[in-house]
Enzyme design. Structure first.
Site, PDB file in Angstrom:
ATOM      1  N   ASP A 282       0.865  -1.177   0.000  1.00 11.78           N
ATOM      2  CA  ASP A 282       0.000   0.000   0.000  1.00 11.78           C
ATOM      3  C   ASP A 282       0.907   1.235   0.000  1.00 11.78           C
ATOM      4  O   ASP A 282       2.135   1.136   0.093  1.00 11.78           O
ATOM      5  CB  ASP A 282      -0.965  -0.011   1.193  1.00 11.78           C
ATOM      6  CG  ASP A 282      -2.196   0.871   0.914  1.00 11.78           C
ATOM      7  OD1 ASP A 282      -2.146   1.670  -0.046  1.00 11.78           O
ATOM      8  OD2 ASP A 282      -3.193   0.774   1.645  1.00 11.78           O
ATOM      9  N   TYR A 283       0.301   2.397  -0.077  1.00 12.80           N
ATOM     10  CA  TYR A 283       1.006   3.677  -0.224  1.00 12.80           C
ATOM     11  C   TYR A 283       2.048   3.863   0.902  1.00 12.80           C
ATOM     12  O   TYR A 283       1.664   4.055   2.052  1.00 12.80           O
ATOM     13  CB  TYR A 283      -0.034   4.783  -0.135  1.00 12.80           C
ATOM     14  CG  TYR A 283       0.285   6.085  -0.813  1.00 12.80           C
ATOM     15  CD1 TYR A 283      -0.371   6.468  -1.976  1.00 12.80           C
ATOM     16  CD2 TYR A 283       1.233   6.963  -0.284  1.00 12.80           C
ATOM     17  CE1 TYR A 283      -0.098   7.675  -2.596  1.00 12.80           C
ATOM     18  CE2 TYR A 283       1.502   8.170  -0.897  1.00 12.80           C
ATOM     19  CZ  TYR A 283       0.830   8.519  -2.056  1.00 12.80           C
ATOM     20  OH  TYR A 283       1.092   9.723  -2.661  1.00 12.80           O
TER      21      TYR A 283
END
Ligand code: BGC
Length: 757
Positions: A282-283
């Site tokens: 994820d980010y």
């Protein structure tokens, strides 16, 4: 102890998919043989040049130079055929090996034609509609150059304080798995090289929906047994449906952050489930492992790749440290080659290695995006997502000639119709409720007043207005707003009040500890209820709310979530009876936050709470609240009524390799044609590990004309009765099962059968 039957199907399936994952693709192998270590690492780097929604503190810099240097495998936040063509040209013409880019995006509920939020859409229980929605999103997004989608989000969520509950399909693993499958099939189609299909990403692996205290990004701690039986099934269903990529979650699992968790990403996902695609973080979730206490950037990046993570989103830990880790013997080049192969295989599957410009057809946006047909589908999807929570005095459906006082801060509002995670949608294109009512009932006499602010709290408004003016506080005083609405109300036949949450009151980083309707609006609702006029509350929210107070008022309540671009038209279709509501809740709605986490699949405990709901000392109950939710999972009313009779099993016993039919006759006993979601629940009475009190095992959505009856059959086999035992083997155990078939999860068992060895 009873004998246990372990499934050999799982082992067989596993073998086949592992084999599949090992097949080599000649173009990919040839590329790999030419690549330097730096170029391989470059493919593992996912950047965003900005322009999209930055959900972390970093936005990538010098993206163009990095692509030219062969340091980028994919980008997101870039769209339009022209821009994507430019990006691909840089990669293809200026980098040494000319490898095209993955072009990612978050297309969570429709692309430019925004659908209802996923929690809303799940309430339709309509798998065909959900699949069609995903197909339509793929067609629009690929027309705009995107080939890789960060959806479906399948995190089971039982805590409505958590804002991202809006993005998923609710609390149940069975329903969640069906929806995961429908979405993956919808996005990816039969053939990923076709220009109207895109690669899906199942996220967030895993357990992201169970953060402690409902606070976003918080820790998760859960037994393996609970994971396997309740939280992992939807991710597995997406993998079984052939999802191309998996995104890790921000949380830790058994003390190890998901992005660096080898048990999760290799032992479970690849070895046990046979996943052959690639895993993306994820980010900046790799970098965040530093804050989780896992070491410095080099250490966490090495940990992530060694765990089985293939692509690093935005954080550039892979790009800046993996070479050093290889030189120091902390990561093997083979591990990096494996990850690179998976990224290249994805590009091959998408047809990009053959034609980098497959998704850069400049003629497509006009033909494929925001077409009348797409908007029609969004309108249909919205009507199917609405749940009628309360009926009062036959107010609904409304007459198209009625004199209506339309009030509430969400009644004539474009900014809050699309819902959370709709950055590709344009709020300006959405149809407000006022406009929708005028479209559908042009002869109605409609007067509008705002009546209240979504919230009167300026500091709260500031937090919610990060992506635009969602909570706008009027210049008039709250008293003046209220008076205006009450004056209209007095002169009307019926009051329609559109109230609830603004878009960014749910979604990412939008947890709430108080899940009631804000006080400013409660005041309006209470005053309207006192007028004695018929009142319809049209309730918008991105989560289950605590509406205990509103349920006790003499009002009708229609839950419409955040309905998407066709909001007003869809709400009007239902208010005036052009469509009879058929949605059913996919989460239990609590009476108060103290009951959270609450869900229908709870175990009975050794000291079950009394069925009467009356408090009893030394039983599992509360001093100050019943155990039952305010509104149960599977609940939803219709303008008509349905009766269930003749619930039975075709036989008293089920053989291990046979099947049994469980059936009910459903009759439309009211005054309108309608649709009903017929639900089958079972209870495994004796098991080697404590069973849930009930489990959804099947559902069918049927249409019944007024007065019509239909027999609904569910075929059940031993396979359907399996669960994970304490050794985490997927088994069924012979013995007695109870069942019921009803229109909601809160019915009584009325049949049983015996599962034989
Ligand atoms: C979210 C993901 C999303 C990613 C990229 C993150 O903050 O958790 O769901 O796909 O950003 O936009």
């Amino acid at each position: 102890m009873r004998k246990i039957y372990v499934s050999i199907t799982l082992i067989l399936c596993l073998g086949v998919s592992v084999l599949k994952a090992q097949e080599r693709i000649p173009e990919v192998e040839e590329l790999l043989s030419k690549m330097t270590l730096e170029e391989k690492i470059g493919q593992l780097n996912l950047l965003t040049p900005g322009g999209g929604v930055a959900t972390g503190s970093v936005v990538s810099e010098d993206v163009e130079a990095k692509i030219k240097a062969g340091n980028v495998g994919g980008v997101f936040g870039v769209s339009s055929p022209e821009k994507v063509r430019q990006a691909q040209e840089i990669a293809v013409k200026s980098s040494r090996l000319g490898i095209p880019l993955l072009i990612g995006s978050d297309i969570i509920h429709g692309y430019k034609t925004t659908y209802p939020i996923p929690l809303g859409l799940s309430s339709s229980w309509d798998m065909e509609l959900i699949k069609q929605g995903a197909q339509m999103a793929a067609k629009e997004a690929t027309a705009d150059g995107i080939n890789w989608n960060f959806s479906p989000m399948v995190d089971i969520a039982r805590d409505p304080r958590w804002g991202r509950i809006a993005e998923g399909a609710g609390e149940d693993p069975y329903l969640g798995s069906q929806i995961a499958k429908a979405m993956v099939e919808g996005y990816q189609g039969e053939d990923l090289t076709l220009p109207a299909t895109m690669m899906a990403t199942v996220k967030h692996m895993a357990l992201y929906g169970a953060p402690e205290a409902g606070r976003d990004y918080n820790s998760v701690d859960m037994s393996r047994l609970k994971m396997f039986n309740e939280y992992l099934p939807p991710y597995k269903a997406a993998v079984d449906a052939g999802v191309g990529s998996v995104m890790t979650s921000f949380n830790d699992i058994d003390g190890i952050p998901a992005s660096g968790n080898k048990w999760l990403l290799t032992d479970l996902l690849r070895e046990r489930w046979g996943f052959g695609g690639f895993v993306v973080s994820d980010y900046t979730s790799v970098n965040e492992m530093i804050a989780h206490g896992m070491g410095d950037l080099q250490a966490v990046s090495a940990m992530a790749i060694n765990a089985g993570l293939d692509m690093d989103m935005v954080g550039e830990g892979f790009l800046t440290t993996l070479k050093k880790s290889v030189e120091e013997g902390k990561v093997s080049e083979e591990q990096i080659t494996k990850a690179t192969r998976r990224i290249l295989e994805a590009k091959h599957k998408l047809g990009l290695l053959k034609d980098p410009y497959l998704y850069s057809d400049e003629s497509r946006p006009e033909k494929d995006i925001l077409t009348a047909e797409n908007r029609q589908l969004a309108r249909k999807a919205a009507t199917r997502s609405f749940v009628l929570l309360k009926k009062h005095d036959n107010t609904l459906p409304l007459a198209k000639s009625a004199k209506i006082a339309l009030v509430g801060p969400l009644a004539n509002n474009k900014n809050n119709m699309l819902g959370t995670w709709a950055p590709t949608g344009n709020p300006e294109l959405s149809v407000p409720i006022l406009e929708g009512i005028k479209n559908v009932a042009p002869k109605a006499n409609i007067q509008y007043a705002k009546g209240a602010n979504i919230s009167n709290d300026t500091s709260f408004a500031k937090k919610v207005n990060v992506f635009g003016p969602r909570v706008q506080i009027a210049d008039e005083s709250p008293e003046a707003l209220l008076k205006e609405a009450l004056d209209l109300a007095k002169n009307s036949d019926v009051i329609v009040a559109v109230v609830g949450e603004a878009t960014e009151m749910s979604g990412e980083a939008a947890s709430r500890t108080d899940i009631t309707i804000p006080d400013s609006q409660k005041k309006l609702i209470n005053e309207l209820a006192k007028t004695g006029k018929p009142v319809v509350l049209v309730l918008m929210s991105g989560r289950p709310l605590d509406i205990s107070e509103e349920m006790s008022l003499p009002v009708n309540i229609l839950q419409v979530w955040h309905p998407g671009v066709e909001a007003g038209n869809a709400v009007a279709d239902v208010l005036f009876g052009d469509y009879n509501p058929s949605g059913k809740l996919t989460n239990s709605w609590p009476r108060n936050v103290g009951q959270i986490p609450i869900h229908y699949r709870m175990k009975t405990t050794g000291r079950p709470g009394p069925e009467s709901g009356e408090f009893q000392k030394f039983k599992s109950n509360y001093l100050d609240s019943p155990n039952s939710p305010l509104l149960p999972f599977g609940y939803g009313l219709s303008y008509t009524t349905f009766e269930y009779t003749d619930v039975k099993a075709s036989s008293g016993s089920l053989n291990a390799n046979g099947s049994i039919e469980l059936s009910a006759t459903v009759t439309n006993t009211g005054d309108y044609d309608g649709e009903e979601v017929v639900q089958l629940y079972i209870h495994d009475k004796v098991r080697s590990v404590t069973p849930p009190g009930k489990e959804l095992k099947g559902f069918q959505k049927i249409a019944l004309k007024k007065g019509e009856s239909k027999k609904v059959n569910f075929k059940v086999t031993a396979e359907d009765l399996k669960f994970y035992n304490s050794q985490l083997e997927y088994v069924f155990e012979p013995g007695e099962f109870e069942f019921f078939i009803a229109g909601s999860s809160d019915a009584d068992f009325n049949g049983s059968f015996n599962l034989k060895k």
